[in-house]
Design a protein around this motif. Structure first.
Motif, PDB file in Angstrom:
ATOM      1  N   MET A  93      50.276  43.581  65.832  1.00  0.00           N
ATOM      2  CA  MET A  93      49.498  44.747  66.595  1.00  0.00           C
ATOM      3  C   MET A  93      49.144  44.263  67.822  1.00  0.00           C
ATOM      4  O   MET A  93      49.585  45.009  68.982  1.00  0.00           O
ATOM      5  N   LEU A  94      48.401  43.116  67.871  1.00  0.00           N
ATOM      6  CA  LEU A  94      48.157  42.548  69.411  1.00  0.00           C
ATOM      7  C   LEU A  94      49.290  42.281  69.974  1.00  0.00           C
ATOM      8  O   LEU A  94      49.650  42.387  71.316  1.00  0.00           O
ATOM      9  N   ARG A  95      50.276  41.904  69.549  1.00  0.00           N
ATOM     10  CA  ARG A  95      51.943  41.497  70.303  1.00  0.00           C
ATOM     11  C   ARG A  95      52.293  42.702  70.774  1.00  0.00           C
ATOM     12  O   ARG A  95      52.912  42.777  71.942  1.00  0.00           O
ATOM     13  N   ASN A  96      52.272  43.895  69.920  1.00  0.00           N
ATOM     14  CA  ASN A  96      52.870  45.260  70.306  1.00  0.00           C
ATOM     15  C   ASN A  96      52.152  45.982  71.307  1.00  0.00           C
ATOM     16  O   ASN A  96      52.634  46.941  71.923  1.00  0.00           O
ATOM     17  N   ASP A  97      50.770  45.806  71.550  1.00  0.00           N
ATOM     18  CA  ASP A  97      49.936  46.427  72.450  1.00  0.00           C
ATOM     19  C   ASP A  97      49.314  45.710  73.542  1.00  0.00           C
ATOM     20  O   ASP A  97      48.324  44.937  73.082  1.00  0.00           O
ATOM     21  N   PRO A  98      49.817  45.595  74.481  1.00  0.00           N
ATOM     22  CA  PRO A  98      49.097  44.774  75.711  1.00  0.00           C
ATOM     23  C   PRO A  98      47.906  44.925  75.965  1.00  0.00           C
ATOM     24  O   PRO A  98      47.146  44.172  76.460  1.00  0.00           O
ATOM     25  N   ALA A  99      47.484  46.232  76.031  1.00  0.00           N
ATOM     26  CA  ALA A  99      46.034  46.652  76.606  1.00  0.00           C
ATOM     27  C   ALA A  99      45.213  46.101  75.508  1.00  0.00           C
ATOM     28  O   ALA A  99      44.038  45.580  75.863  1.00  0.00           O
ATOM     29  N   MET A 100      45.587  46.413  74.148  1.00  0.00           N
ATOM     30  CA  MET A 100      44.546  45.911  73.146  1.00  0.00           C
ATOM     31  C   MET A 100      44.639  44.277  73.082  1.00  0.00           C
ATOM     32  O   MET A 100      43.449  43.667  72.747  1.00  0.00           O
ATOM     33  N   TYR A 143      39.982  51.465  70.496  1.00  0.00           N
ATOM     34  CA  TYR A 143      40.354  50.443  69.212  1.00  0.00           C
ATOM     35  C   TYR A 143      39.346  50.402  68.520  1.00  0.00           C
ATOM     36  O   TYR A 143      38.597  49.108  68.484  1.00  0.00           O
ATOM     37  N   PRO A 144      39.094  51.107  67.708  1.00  0.00           N
ATOM     38  CA  PRO A 144      38.010  50.604  66.475  1.00  0.00           C
ATOM     39  C   PRO A 144      38.260  49.352  65.691  1.00  0.00           C
ATOM     40  O   PRO A 144      37.358  48.764  65.393  1.00  0.00           O
ATOM     41  N   LEU A 145      39.234  49.303  65.249  1.00  0.00           N
ATOM     42  CA  LEU A 145      39.567  47.842  64.552  1.00  0.00           C
ATOM     43  C   LEU A 145      39.564  46.688  65.509  1.00  0.00           C
ATOM     44  O   LEU A 145      38.951  45.665  64.946  1.00  0.00           O
ATOM     45  N   LEU A 146      39.598  46.792  66.658  1.00  0.00           N
ATOM     46  CA  LEU A 146      39.633  45.851  67.833  1.00  0.00           C
ATOM     47  C   LEU A 146      37.935  45.252  67.516  1.00  0.00           C
ATOM     48  O   LEU A 146      37.954  43.844  67.462  1.00  0.00           O
ATOM     49  N   ASP A 147      36.968  46.017  67.478  1.00  0.00           N
ATOM     50  CA  ASP A 147      35.530  45.487  67.441  1.00  0.00           C
ATOM     51  C   ASP A 147      35.327  44.640  66.198  1.00  0.00           C
ATOM     52  O   ASP A 147      34.842  43.634  66.174  1.00  0.00           O
ATOM     53  N   MET A 148      35.841  44.992  65.229  1.00  0.00           N
ATOM     54  CA  MET A 148      35.675  44.750  63.762  1.00  0.00           C
ATOM     55  C   MET A 148      36.421  43.255  63.909  1.00  0.00           C
ATOM     56  O   MET A 148      35.907  42.214  63.348  1.00  0.00           O
ATOM     57  N   VAL A 149      37.820  42.890  64.311  1.00  0.00           N
ATOM     58  CA  VAL A 149      38.366  42.047  64.176  1.00  0.00           C
ATOM     59  C   VAL A 149      37.927  40.904  65.122  1.00  0.00           C
ATOM     60  O   VAL A 149      37.843  39.614  64.893  1.00  0.00           O
TER      61      VAL A 149
END
Length: 95
Positions: free
Chosen positions: A65-72, A25-31
């Motif tokens: 994106m967060l709603r659609n991906d429980p692990a993320m 999840y490279p975008l996750l780090d930034m967000v």
């Protein structure tokens, strides 16, 4: 030396696990970094105002994106929950 080797191996495994999430999840780090930074740098008054403002299209996209991906979503919450909760407590937003 015998005691330090298991500690070093455990630290290396933990770092590798964190790196795997960053790759997945490279975008996750930034967000997550931006969200934590926003809460840490904003005054309580700014947070109250921002809370009532509508979300930008980019914010809505990330939320979807967060709603659609429980692990993320789980990883995101694990990263931002403590700093956000502490700031909200300081600002009287939560009891």
């Amino acid at each position: 030396m015998k005691k330090t080797l298991p500690v070093l191996l455990l630290a290396a495994a933990a770092a590798a696990g964190g790196y795997a999430w960053a790759q997945q999840y490279p975008l996750l780090d930034m967000v997550a970094g931006r969200v934590v930074q926003k809460y840490q740098q904003s005054s309580c008054q700014e947070l109250w105002v921002q809370r009532s403002e509508p979300k930008s299209p980019r914010e809505q996209e990330v939320l979807q994106m967060l709603r659609n991906d429980p692990a993320m979503r789980t990883e995101f919450i694990n990263r931002v929950a403590a700093p956000i909760a502490n700031k909200m407590f300081e600002c009287g937003m939560i009891p």
